[in-house]
Design a protein around this motif. Structure first.
Motif, PDB file in Angstrom:
ATOM      1  N   LYS A   1      23.179  40.399  41.197  1.00 22.83           N
ATOM      2  CA  LYS A   1      22.506  40.075  39.939  1.00 22.83           C
ATOM      3  C   LYS A   1      21.630  41.226  39.472  1.00 22.83           C
ATOM      4  CE  LYS A   1      19.240  36.858  37.777  1.00 22.83           C
ATOM      5  NZ  LYS A   1      20.006  36.822  36.518  1.00 22.83           N
ATOM      6  N   MET A   2      21.785  41.588  38.198  1.00 21.07           N
ATOM      7  CA  MET A   2      20.899  42.525  37.519  1.00 21.07           C
ATOM      8  C   MET A   2      20.056  41.734  36.524  1.00 21.07           C
ATOM      9  SD  MET A   2      21.735  45.490  38.830  1.00 21.07           S
ATOM     10  CE  MET A   2      21.206  46.759  37.674  1.00 21.07           C
ATOM     11  N   ASN A   3      19.211  42.430  35.774  1.00 21.23           N
ATOM     12  CA  ASN A   3      18.371  41.742  34.793  1.00 21.23           C
ATOM     13  C   ASN A   3      19.187  41.045  33.717  1.00 21.23           C
ATOM     14  OD1 ASN A   3      15.988  42.448  36.020  1.00 21.23           O
ATOM     15  ND2 ASN A   3      15.717  44.315  34.822  1.00 21.23           N
ATOM     16  N   VAL A   4      20.294  41.666  33.326  1.00 16.56           N
ATOM     17  CA  VAL A   4      21.074  41.176  32.194  1.00 16.56           C
ATOM     18  C   VAL A   4      22.250  40.320  32.625  1.00 16.56           C
ATOM     19  CG1 VAL A   4      22.453  41.854  30.190  1.00 16.56           C
ATOM     20  CG2 VAL A   4      20.392  43.141  30.787  1.00 16.56           C
ATOM     21  N   PHE A   5      22.927  40.708  33.681  1.00 17.04           N
ATOM     22  CA  PHE A   5      24.134  39.984  34.071  1.00 17.04           C
ATOM     23  C   PHE A   5      24.219  39.849  35.581  1.00 17.04           C
ATOM     24  CE2 PHE A   5      25.456  44.326  34.640  1.00 17.04           C
ATOM     25  CZ  PHE A   5      26.342  44.284  35.699  1.00 17.04           C
ATOM     26  N   SER A   6      25.087  38.951  36.017  1.00 11.79           N
ATOM     27  CA  SER A   6      25.389  38.793  37.433  1.00 11.79           C
ATOM     28  C   SER A   6      26.891  38.621  37.600  1.00 11.79           C
ATOM     29  CB  SER A   6      24.646  37.599  38.025  1.00 11.79           C
ATOM     30  OG  SER A   6      25.038  36.395  37.398  1.00 11.79           O
ATOM     31  N   LEU A   7      27.393  39.038  38.756  1.00 12.25           N
ATOM     32  CA  LEU A   7      28.815  38.945  39.063  1.00 12.25           C
ATOM     33  C   LEU A   7      28.973  38.266  40.413  1.00 12.25           C
ATOM     34  CD1 LEU A   7      31.735  39.704  38.271  1.00 12.25           C
ATOM     35  CD2 LEU A   7      31.406  41.847  39.514  1.00 12.25           C
ATOM     36  N   ASP A   8      29.796  37.225  40.454  1.00 10.64           N
ATOM     37  CA  ASP A   8      30.019  36.461  41.682  1.00 10.64           C
ATOM     38  C   ASP A   8      31.513  36.343  41.939  1.00 10.64           C
ATOM     39  OD1 ASP A   8      27.183  35.227  42.357  1.00 10.64           O
ATOM     40  OD2 ASP A   8      27.472  34.978  40.201  1.00 10.64           O
ATOM     41  N   ALA A   9      31.867  36.288  43.227  1.00 11.04           N
ATOM     42  CA  ALA A   9      33.260  36.110  43.626  1.00 11.04           C
ATOM     43  C   ALA A   9      33.323  35.157  44.806  1.00 11.04           C
ATOM     44  CB  ALA A   9      33.890  37.448  43.982  1.00 11.04           C
ATOM     45  N   ALA A  10      34.434  34.425  44.918  1.00 12.13           N
ATOM     46  CA  ALA A  10      34.639  33.478  46.013  1.00 12.13           C
ATOM     47  C   ALA A  10      36.080  33.578  46.487  1.00 12.13           C
ATOM     48  CB  ALA A  10      34.319  32.052  45.565  1.00 12.13           C
ATOM     49  N   TYR A  11      36.274  33.252  47.762  1.00 11.37           N
ATOM     50  CA  TYR A  11      37.603  33.342  48.381  1.00 11.37           C
ATOM     51  C   TYR A  11      37.800  32.130  49.272  1.00 11.37           C
ATOM     52  CZ  TYR A  11      41.558  35.390  50.951  1.00 11.37           C
ATOM     53  OH  TYR A  11      42.785  35.639  51.507  1.00 11.37           O
ATOM     54  N   LEU A  12      38.977  31.522  49.207  1.00 11.38           N
ATOM     55  CA  LEU A  12      39.276  30.286  49.932  1.00 11.38           C
ATOM     56  C   LEU A  12      40.224  30.578  51.092  1.00 11.38           C
ATOM     57  CD1 LEU A  12      40.056  26.887  48.254  1.00 11.38           C
ATOM     58  CD2 LEU A  12      41.500  27.707  50.116  1.00 11.38           C
ATOM     59  N   ILE A  13      39.899  30.030  52.270  1.00  8.78           N
ATOM     60  CA  ILE A  13      40.722  30.203  53.472  1.00  8.78           C
ATOM     61  C   ILE A  13      41.099  28.813  53.974  1.00  8.78           C
ATOM     62  CG2 ILE A  13      40.862  31.206  55.775  1.00  8.78           C
ATOM     63  CD1 ILE A  13      38.423  32.969  54.918  1.00  8.78           C
ATOM     64  N   SER A  14      42.339  28.425  53.808  1.00 10.48           N
ATOM     65  CA  SER A  14      42.766  27.081  54.153  1.00 10.48           C
ATOM     66  C   SER A  14      42.887  26.908  55.665  1.00 10.48           C
ATOM     67  CB  SER A  14      44.109  26.766  53.499  1.00 10.48           C
ATOM     68  OG  SER A  14      44.593  25.518  53.926  1.00 10.48           O
ATOM     69  N   THR A  15      42.510  25.706  56.146  1.00 12.45           N
ATOM     70  CA  THR A  15      42.720  25.360  57.552  1.00 12.45           C
ATOM     71  C   THR A  15      43.890  24.404  57.717  1.00 12.45           C
ATOM     72  OG1 THR A  15      41.151  23.511  57.416  1.00 12.45           O
ATOM     73  CG2 THR A  15      40.275  25.652  58.065  1.00 12.45           C
ATOM     74  N   ALA A  16      44.455  23.926  56.615  1.00  9.23           N
ATOM     75  CA  ALA A  16      45.632  23.062  56.652  1.00  9.23           C
ATOM     76  C   ALA A  16      46.876  23.916  56.483  1.00  9.23           C
ATOM     77  CB  ALA A  16      45.562  22.003  55.551  1.00  9.23           C
ATOM     78  N   GLN A  17      47.918  23.597  57.219  1.00  7.77           N
ATOM     79  CA  GLN A  17      49.137  24.381  57.149  1.00  7.77           C
ATOM     80  C   GLN A  17      49.808  24.247  55.783  1.00  7.77           C
ATOM     81  OE1 GLN A  17      51.683  23.257  60.377  1.00  7.77           O
ATOM     82  NE2 GLN A  17      50.415  24.261  61.933  1.00  7.77           N
ATOM     83  N   SER A  18      50.390  25.353  55.325  1.00 13.33           N
ATOM     84  CA  SER A  18      51.165  25.382  54.079  1.00 13.33           C
ATOM     85  C   SER A  18      50.380  24.862  52.883  1.00 13.33           C
ATOM     86  CB  SER A  18      52.458  24.573  54.233  1.00 13.33           C
ATOM     87  OG  SER A  18      53.221  25.060  55.311  1.00 13.33           O
ATOM     88  N   ASN A  19      49.091  25.185  52.832  1.00  8.90           N
ATOM     89  CA  ASN A  19      48.267  24.769  51.701  1.00  8.90           C
ATOM     90  C   ASN A  19      48.398  25.795  50.584  1.00  8.90           C
ATOM     91  OD1 ASN A  19      46.246  24.031  49.889  1.00  8.90           O
ATOM     92  ND2 ASN A  19      44.807  23.463  51.497  1.00  8.90           N
ATOM     93  N   PRO A  20      48.890  25.405  49.403  1.00 10.93           N
ATOM     94  CA  PRO A  20      49.066  26.363  48.307  1.00 10.93           C
ATOM     95  C   PRO A  20      47.751  26.894  47.757  1.00 10.93           C
ATOM     96  CG  PRO A  20      49.468  24.150  47.532  1.00 10.93           C
ATOM     97  CD  PRO A  20      49.321  24.049  49.020  1.00 10.93           C
ATOM     98  N   LEU A  21      46.618  26.259  48.109  1.00  7.60           N
ATOM     99  CA  LEU A  21      45.323  26.748  47.644  1.00  7.60           C
ATOM    100  C   LEU A  21      44.825  27.925  48.478  1.00  7.60           C
ATOM    101  CD1 LEU A  21      43.427  23.387  47.013  1.00  7.60           C
ATOM    102  CD2 LEU A  21      44.761  24.748  45.405  1.00  7.60           C
ATOM    103  N   ASP A  22      45.486  28.202  49.600  1.00  9.10           N
ATOM    104  CA  ASP A  22      45.047  29.281  50.483  1.00  9.10           C
ATOM    105  C   ASP A  22      44.971  30.603  49.723  1.00  9.10           C
ATOM    106  OD1 ASP A  22      44.271  30.446  52.900  1.00  9.10           O
ATOM    107  OD2 ASP A  22      46.331  30.978  53.405  1.00  9.10           O
ATOM    108  N   GLN A  23      43.905  31.362  49.980  1.00 15.81           N
ATOM    109  CA  GLN A  23      43.663  32.682  49.386  1.00 15.81           C
ATOM    110  C   GLN A  23      43.319  32.612  47.895  1.00 15.81           C
ATOM    111  OE1 GLN A  23      46.763  35.529  50.469  1.00 15.81           O
ATOM    112  NE2 GLN A  23      47.212  34.369  52.334  1.00 15.81           N
ATOM    113  N   THR A  24      42.871  31.452  47.428  1.00 13.21           N
ATOM    114  CA  THR A  24      42.445  31.337  46.029  1.00 13.21           C
ATOM    115  C   THR A  24      41.189  32.167  45.788  1.00 13.21           C
ATOM    116  OG1 THR A  24      43.381  29.122  45.755  1.00 13.21           O
ATOM    117  CG2 THR A  24      41.611  29.751  44.256  1.00 13.21           C
ATOM    118  N   LEU A  25      41.185  32.927  44.704  1.00  9.60           N
ATOM    119  CA  LEU A  25      40.040  33.738  44.299  1.00  9.60           C
ATOM    120  C   LEU A  25      39.394  33.134  43.060  1.00  9.60           C
ATOM    121  CD1 LEU A  25      41.473  37.353  44.719  1.00  9.60           C
ATOM    122  CD2 LEU A  25      39.417  36.503  45.836  1.00  9.60           C
ATOM    123  N   ARG A  26      38.064  33.241  42.969  1.00  6.32           N
ATOM    124  CA  ARG A  26      37.342  32.849  41.762  1.00  6.32           C
ATOM    125  C   ARG A  26      36.407  33.977  41.383  1.00  6.32           C
ATOM    126  NH1 ARG A  26      37.178  27.789  44.619  1.00  6.32           N
ATOM    127  NH2 ARG A  26      38.152  26.094  43.445  1.00  6.32           N
TER     128      ARG A  26
END
Length: 414
Positions: free
Chosen positions: A373-398
């Protein structure tokens, strides 16, 4: 006419959000797989990276510098630091399977004074390009048509402090879902309206020798009409949800702090009577995998009154209608826990875990993320690691890009 298209994306997306496997199971365990079915499943996707990095937790997290409270708990806005803020969130969805499904969310708020705020968001969920072939298979007259199904939601909230430590908010939402894949069929875009009610409480409590910030939150969202894709002949419930949250922020020293948060969710949607129930009542002793009974099952389902049930009746019924009794009702609660390390309100590290019972969707995954975060803007990122086999949500980025209007005013000297 032969319909060869990728409209399966629509079914796949709704199914993958709930990790829906085949209705007719290959073994005994799968026979009791019974998720709660809703339309407009995109309303259940966490749009922002901060919550997305903390196990999809955000109902009671510290609102101090968060523009993205609109999805999680709009009643937190009167407690924010800045007078106004805007955020743009982007999520490439199910990228392990396809490359053109995306979720975009634009959120903003404005504090009218120290006690009240207006907020709103626009969410757009694109199912990408769908190819439709008109004409007979192999016919020279066949032609390709590309259509682009999508879902959209527009909402506004008014929030107000009712005391120095407690606030509440009410909101309205318009929902539009265009999954039409053949304009010659009786398939129409679906429309629905809903309301949200949320509350938030925060106060300092003593933990050892430290003054820690406790947060408690409640958000009942998408309380509204059902949605139809066939001109009103049949109607689907929208994902009416009850979310409860708790958070505790612990200061370490002048520059460092640590927070831990948890959310519990319950879809206030009745559980659909299952095919297994139908077979036990109407065809006891016969093979439940015999597909000749599927059309009869649809008629039986209509006779149960499930399709005609009103949204309000569905809310009350949803707490006691699971075929497996209280044990299955408890399975329908899905939850997340998350932690956030904060250095000087500038640098953030986050992690979390999200759990959903294997018989109700099986969305189980760890999440990690970071923010700057800076005074004017902030940048955030997230990453998903599935623990269920064959989960299509695995490696989802936001990804989330946020702007602080007070910081912009300072730059321009206003």
């Amino acid at each position: 006419m032969i319909k060869k298209n990728i409209i399966a994306k629509v079914l796949m997306t709704a199914g993958m959000l709930l990790s829906v496997t085949a209705l007719y199971a290959q073994n005994e365990a799968k026979n009791i797989f019974n998720p709660v079915y809703t339309g407009v499943t995109s309303l259940s996707i966490a749009p922002d990276s901060r919550a997305g990095a903390m196990g999809d937790v955000g109902c009671a997290t510290d609102p101090y510098m968060d523009n993205n409270n609109q999805y999680w708990n709009p009643s937190k806005y009167p407690f924010t630091k800045s007078q106004a803020g805007v955020s743009l969130c982007y999520t490439p969805w199910l990228r392990k399977l396809v490359d053109d499904i995306d979720l975009a969310n634009l959120t903003g708020y404005y504090k009218l004074d120290d006690y009240s705020a207006l907020s709103g968001s626009l969410t757009y969920f694109s199912l990408g390009d769908v190819y439709v072939i008109n004409g007979s298979s192999g016919a020279a007259t066949s032609s390709n048509i590309i259509i682009r199904p999508y879902e959209m939601a527009l909402d506004f909230d008014y929030s107000r402090k009712l005391s120095e430590n407690f606030s509440a908010a009410v909101g309205l939402r318009f929902i539009y879902s265009d999954l039409q894949y053949n304009y010659n069929d009786d398939v129409f875009p679906g429309k629905a309206f809903s309301a949200d009610i949320s509350m938030f409480y925060q106060n300092y409590i003593g933990v050892g020798r430290r003054d820690c910030l406790l947060g408690l939150g409640l958000n009942a969202s998408n309380i509204g009409s059902k949605i139809s894709y066939d001109g009103g002949q049949t109607n689907e419930f929208i994902p009416t949800n009850l979310r409860l949250g708790v958070s505790l922020t612990v200061p370490i020293d002048e520059y460092n702090s640590f927070a831990i948060s948890a959310d519990a969710n319950k879809l206030m949607v009745p559980t659909r009577p299952t095919y297994q129930q139908f077979m036990e009542e109407e065809h006891a002793g016969e093979d439940p995998k015999d597909l000749q009974y599927t059309s009869e099952y649809a008629q039986w389902l209509a006779g149960t009154g499930y399709n005609e049930m009103s949204p309000i009746s569905g809310i009350f019924k949803s707490f006691s209608d699971a075929p497996g009794g209280m044990e299955e009702e408890l399975r329908e609660i899905y939850w997340g826990v998350g932690a956030e390390y904060n250095y000087n309100d500038q640098f953030f590290l986050r992690g979390g875990y999200h759990y959903e019972n294997e018989y109700k969707g099986n969305r189980k995954y760890f999440t990690v993320g970071a923010g700057f975060k800076m005074n004017v803007f902030s940048l955030d990122a997230a990453y998903l690691i599935s623990t269920a086999q064959s989960n299509p949500l695995d490696q989802t980025l936001r990804f989330t890009l946020s702007f602080d209007m007070d910081g912009i005013k300072q730059i321009f000297g206003r």
